[in-house]
Design a protein around this motif. Structure first.
Motif, PDB file in Angstrom:
ATOM      1  N   LEU A 151       0.847  -1.215   0.000  1.00  0.00           N
ATOM      2  CA  LEU A 151       0.000   0.000   0.000  1.00  0.00           C
ATOM      3  C   LEU A 151       0.871   1.249   0.000  1.00  0.00           C
ATOM      4  O   LEU A 151       1.763   1.409   0.793  1.00  0.00           O
ATOM      5  CB  LEU A 151      -0.893   0.039   1.244  1.00  0.00           C
ATOM      6  N   MET A 152       0.610   2.205  -0.944  1.00  0.00           N
ATOM      7  CA  MET A 152       1.434   3.417  -0.961  1.00  0.00           C
ATOM      8  C   MET A 152       1.156   4.273   0.261  1.00  0.00           C
ATOM      9  O   MET A 152       0.036   4.640   0.538  1.00  0.00           O
ATOM     10  CB  MET A 152       1.155   4.259  -2.217  1.00  0.00           C
ATOM     11  N   ALA A 153       2.226   4.614   1.014  1.00  0.00           N
ATOM     12  CA  ALA A 153       2.081   5.468   2.201  1.00  0.00           C
ATOM     13  C   ALA A 153       2.743   6.803   1.906  1.00  0.00           C
ATOM     14  O   ALA A 153       3.724   7.171   2.498  1.00  0.00           O
ATOM     15  CB  ALA A 153       2.710   4.804   3.414  1.00  0.00           C
ATOM     16  N   SER A 154       2.224   7.533   0.929  1.00  0.00           N
ATOM     17  CA  SER A 154       2.820   8.803   0.547  1.00  0.00           C
ATOM     18  C   SER A 154       2.584   9.835   1.622  1.00  0.00           C
ATOM     19  O   SER A 154       1.639   9.753   2.387  1.00  0.00           O
ATOM     20  CB  SER A 154       2.227   9.292  -0.774  1.00  0.00           C
ATOM     21  N   ILE A 155       3.481  10.800   1.697  1.00  0.00           N
ATOM     22  CA  ILE A 155       3.389  11.839   2.706  1.00  0.00           C
ATOM     23  C   ILE A 155       2.474  12.930   2.178  1.00  0.00           C
ATOM     24  O   ILE A 155       2.853  13.764   1.373  1.00  0.00           O
ATOM     25  CB  ILE A 155       4.788  12.386   3.013  1.00  0.00           C
ATOM     26  N   CYS A 156       1.229  12.892   2.616  1.00  0.00           N
ATOM     27  CA  CYS A 156       0.208  13.796   2.098  1.00  0.00           C
ATOM     28  C   CYS A 156      -0.180  14.826   3.138  1.00  0.00           C
ATOM     29  O   CYS A 156       0.225  14.749   4.294  1.00  0.00           O
ATOM     30  CB  CYS A 156      -1.033  12.992   1.696  1.00  0.00           C
ATOM     31  N   LEU A 157      -0.979  15.767   2.727  1.00  0.00           N
ATOM     32  CA  LEU A 157      -1.500  16.772   3.631  1.00  0.00           C
ATOM     33  C   LEU A 157      -2.880  16.355   4.083  1.00  0.00           C
ATOM     34  O   LEU A 157      -3.717  15.948   3.286  1.00  0.00           O
ATOM     35  CB  LEU A 157      -1.562  18.128   2.924  1.00  0.00           C
ATOM     36  N   PHE A 176       6.860   4.332   4.527  1.00  0.00           N
ATOM     37  CA  PHE A 176       6.627   5.638   5.114  1.00  0.00           C
ATOM     38  C   PHE A 176       7.706   6.653   4.723  1.00  0.00           C
ATOM     39  O   PHE A 176       7.677   7.782   5.192  1.00  0.00           O
ATOM     40  CB  PHE A 176       6.557   5.527   6.639  1.00  0.00           C
ATOM     41  N   VAL A 177       8.639   6.242   3.880  1.00  0.00           N
ATOM     42  CA  VAL A 177       9.732   7.123   3.468  1.00  0.00           C
ATOM     43  C   VAL A 177       9.534   7.623   2.045  1.00  0.00           C
ATOM     44  O   VAL A 177       9.501   8.826   1.786  1.00  0.00           O
ATOM     45  CB  VAL A 177      11.095   6.402   3.596  1.00  0.00           C
ATOM     46  N   ASN A 178       9.393   6.687   1.097  1.00  0.00           N
ATOM     47  CA  ASN A 178       9.306   7.046  -0.317  1.00  0.00           C
ATOM     48  C   ASN A 178       7.962   6.736  -0.953  1.00  0.00           C
ATOM     49  O   ASN A 178       7.732   7.075  -2.107  1.00  0.00           O
ATOM     50  CB  ASN A 178      10.410   6.323  -1.109  1.00  0.00           C
ATOM     51  N   GLY A 179       7.073   6.073  -0.230  1.00  0.00           N
ATOM     52  CA  GLY A 179       5.754   5.783  -0.760  1.00  0.00           C
ATOM     53  C   GLY A 179       5.728   4.745  -1.860  1.00  0.00           C
ATOM     54  O   GLY A 179       4.777   4.698  -2.642  1.00  0.00           O
ATOM     55  N   ARG A 180       6.739   3.896  -1.934  1.00  0.00           N
ATOM     56  CA  ARG A 180       6.755   2.880  -2.985  1.00  0.00           C
ATOM     57  C   ARG A 180       5.805   1.739  -2.643  1.00  0.00           C
ATOM     58  O   ARG A 180       5.517   1.456  -1.477  1.00  0.00           O
ATOM     59  CB  ARG A 180       8.183   2.369  -3.195  1.00  0.00           C
ATOM     60  N   LEU A 181       5.329   1.067  -3.687  1.00  0.00           N
ATOM     61  CA  LEU A 181       4.284   0.057  -3.519  1.00  0.00           C
ATOM     62  C   LEU A 181       4.813  -1.326  -3.192  1.00  0.00           C
ATOM     63  O   LEU A 181       4.155  -2.087  -2.483  1.00  0.00           O
ATOM     64  CB  LEU A 181       3.439  -0.026  -4.791  1.00  0.00           C
ATOM     65  N   THR A 182       5.972  -1.689  -3.707  1.00  0.00           N
ATOM     66  CA  THR A 182       6.473  -3.049  -3.537  1.00  0.00           C
ATOM     67  C   THR A 182       7.643  -3.069  -2.563  1.00  0.00           C
ATOM     68  O   THR A 182       8.351  -2.079  -2.379  1.00  0.00           O
ATOM     69  CB  THR A 182       6.926  -3.638  -4.883  1.00  0.00           C
TER      70      THR A 182
END
Length: 726
Positions: A12-18, A193-199
């Motif tokens: 699951l992508m954990a991108s740093i969002c607002l 939680f760092v780069n938001g990568r999926l795999t």
């Protein structure tokens, strides 16, 4: 013969969002909330009550600098407008502590703190990450062989630098439906939680090594290097970058995710082989509070103590425990060396392992120690460690495209040894609470006669822990209570040492609502741990006797002698207080630490040991006031600077990623070496403690002493984080 030996033939992508909250508030129309908060000894009377000490210092200096902070927000409020007006930038939301990450100029820190929607503001300080024979020495191989336990069905979340996308040792070829496999790997979920990568990936290598200690199955060595729980499922939560650097907000976010997804992945254990400096009390630190939320949810949180047992001059030092290992509710693990053998009699403490007490709160830590020196586990090809630690890479038996194993040293390696043990315990007895897990591990640990701030309750005995966990799951009337002469039968309840008794599983000490070390339950009742033994060794305690059924051992006052004293410890005039406190009122108190009570108004000037007569120095972990270099933190007031005497923010690395460089033990790569040892695990003990008494300050490692790695990354508060966020 384990099951895998029988069958081994061939995000699951954990991108740093607002994020925003649900309500707004006009800060200008309300008075600032000045509610008092818990302060540490170094705070000034002019400090803003909502800012921690570090941020108050930065606010005083002002200037053009910025700070990355964690803002806890009162329920129902949103601070988006206020942050925007102050020139701040919003980052990740941290639901587990009702907060979010904000970056803003130092000169407006107090203005944001004045906002009535704000509860607290904390520095988002940097965090870093710091089978081999181990499984045999600790007793995990005996558990696997004798009981058939392998961690199947138990989910372990590894909060670290990620996990390699493929390793033979993370496969599963058995038939237990409780084991979940995704892409033929037992990594059931990966969240970045760092780069938001999926795999899944591990560009540092630390997380893969930790994962293998917990759950590697030893496939590439026909099982010789299998980990502690070789069928457990892993959830990899990446919070560190390729250099092993990160922020505590990443760790908090991962803890939040683990709590929310506990049921979906049966997460019963969290391993944190990462640590940060201690800058405030565990009662207010958002990292420690996030760990508490996980424990409150029934998850056992295992964390490394840190690698600060030596100072820059190579001398033993105390007080180097890192956060969140300073929190009473987590299971904090130090490290020892098995010295390259499979016996227990020559085991010695790792000189690098951090000792207690904790900064600010003066809590006794670690809780236990486990093997951490020269631990062989999984390598991640292409990672930073794969290139920088190439001298420590090892081949397996099967032919592979790259070297599949790596040997590392540090408390980062010891923590997953305990985490894997916990997985075995929970498979044997799923009803265990985090407190009871911790109590069993401490009770069954072996006492090697180091002081409690060095070894905790003792050296881990995984088989003993599983034996007792299994028994307590379904005890039968007339059964003898499990017993071994190798068990230390000691529990460190807060800053008190509990001895001469047996654990009662229904005791109030083990409830989810009880904070480890508390003197009373939430309802104000006395804490109950268990039952006093009819004899010193507890050999004849029968389940179901009147003694076992009664609540006769409780936490009480120290005004008189009687059955209100813990397991008889204080009845002999030997009050083993681990940290100085008000309970010790006689001249015979064996105070291991001098600290929390100041004789004068200036607490910052108190040097531990100064009030002890010369002939009583053996009762103090370090010597006289002249040996201040043996104190990690002290009179400098710079609590975030873990290493004594430093002052630069760039020196705030807690204990790095790699631990110490050590010669690789001749770790076998074929299983036959260990044949015949697992069924007679107790024979590895001879009932003696092979080490000097706790008063010794001699270097106890017989092998050449390793040195701290010189390539440990330095983390600063301005460390960039890639991926479009901060």
């Amino acid at each position: 013969m384990t099951e895998w030996r029988k069958i081994l033939a061939g995000t699951l992508m954990a991108s740093i969002c607002l994020f925003g909250l649900t309500a707004t508030v006009d800060a200008a129309s309300k008075k600032a909330d000045k509610a008092p908060r818990i302060n540490d000894w170094s705070r000034k009377t002019t400090d803003h009550p909502k800012l921690d000490r570090k941020l108050n210092d930065r606010a005083d200096k002002g200037g053009s600098g910025t700070s990355r902070v964690i803002v806890t927000v009162k329920p129902g409020y949103d601070i988006g407008d206020a942050v925007a007006k102050l020139g701040g930038k919003r980052g990740r939301k941290l639901d587990i502590v009702s907060g979010e990450v904000i970056e803003l100029p130092n000169f407006v820190l107090r203005k944001l703190a004045d906002n009535p929607a704000v509860a607290d503001i904390h520095w988002d300080r940097p965090a870093g990450g710091k089978m081999n024979r181990v499984a045999v020495v600790e007793g995990a191989r005996a558990v696997q062989e004798v009981y058939g336990y392998d961690g199947a069905g138990v989910g372990v979340a590894v909060i670290d630098s990620g996990v390699t996308p493929w390793h033979d040792d993370l496969t599963y070829r058995g038939s237990n439906p409780a084991v979940k496999v995704v892409g033929n790997q037992r990594v059931t979920k990966f969240v970045d939680f760092v780069n938001g990568r999926l795999t899944a990936y591990d560009d540092n290598g630390h997380g893969t090594h930790v994962a293998g200690i917990i759950a590697g199955n030893g496939y590439d060595t026909l099982g010789a290097r299998a980990g502690m729980a070789p069928a457990a499922n892993l959830v990899s939560l990446k919070v560190l970058d390729d250099h092993g650097a990160g922020y505590i907000s990443n760790v908090i976010g991962a803890l939040d995710w683990a709590v929310k997804n506990k049921a979906a992945y049966n997460i019963r254990v969290i391993n944190l082989s990462v640590g940060a400096s201690i800058t405030e009390s565990y009662q207010t630190d958002p990292l420690c509070l996030a760990a508490k939320r996980a424990v409150d949810a029934g998850i056992v949180v295992v964390t490394a103590a840190g690698n600060l047992g030596h100072n820059a001059a190579g001398k033993t030092q105390y007080g180097g425990i890192t956060a969140p290992g300073n929190a009473p509710w987590v299971l904090t693990v130090g490290a020892y060396s098995h010295e390259g053998t499979i016996t227990r009699t020559d085991d010695v403490m790792g000189g690098y392992s951090s000792r207690g007490p904790t900064a600010i709160d003066f809590i006794a830590k670690p809780d236990v120690v486990a093997t951490g020196t020269g631990v062989v586990s999984l390598a991640s090809p292409g990672s930073t460690f794969y290139s920088t630690k190439s001298a420590y890479l090892l081949n397996g038996v099967l032919k592979t495209a790259s070297k599949p194993y790596l040997s590392l040293t540090g408390t980062s390696m010891a923590a997953p040894v305990v985490a894997g043990t916990v997985a075995l315990m929970l498979q044997a007895n799923p009803k265990l609470t985090p407190n009871l897990v911790k109590g069993i591990i401490e009770y069954t640990a072996q006492n090697y006669r180091y002081d409690a701030l060095t070894q905790g309750a003792g050296f881990l005995n995984a088989k003993g822990a599983v034996d007792l966990a299994k028994f307590l799951g379904s005890p039968k009337a007339g059964q003898l209570y499990p017993n071994s002469s190798a068990w230390g039968k000691t529990i460190l309840w807060g800053n008190h040492k509990i001895q001469r008794g047996v654990i009662k599983p229904a005791g109030s000490a083990w409830a989810l609502s009880t904070v480890w070390g508390a003197a009373a339950t939430m309802e104000g009742d006395n804490i109950v741990w268990g039952t006093a033994c009819p004899n010193v060794n507890c050999n004849s305690v029968v389940w179901g006797t009147a003694a076992m059924d009664s609540d006769n051992i409780v936490w009480g006052t120290f005004a008189k002698e009687g059955d209100n004293i813990v397991w008889g410890t204080f009845l002999r005039g030997e009050a083993d207080n681990i940290v100085w406190g008000t309970a010790c009122r006689t001249g015979e108190c064996d105070n291991i630490v001098w600290g929390s009570q100041c004789e004068g108004a200036n607490c910052e000037a108190v040097v531990w040991g100064a009030s002890v007569a010369e002939n009583e120095l053996d009762n103090i972990v370090w010597g006289t006031q002249m040996e201040s270099d043996n104190i990690v933190w002290g009179t400098s007031g710079e609590m975030e600077n873990i290493v004594w005497g430093t002052s630069s923010e760039t020196d705030n690395v807690t204990w790095g990623c790699s631990g110490e460089e050590t010669p690789v033990f001749d770790d076998p790569d074929v299983p036959s070496v260990f044949d015949g040892t697992v069924a007679t695990f107790d024979s590895l003990f001879d009932g003696s403690a092979p080490l000097p008494d706790s008063g010794s300050t001699t270097d106890l490692l017989s092998a050449p002493q390793p040195v701290i790695s010189t390539d440990t990354p330095v983390l600063s508060s301005t460390l960039p984080v890639v991926g479009g966020g901060f």
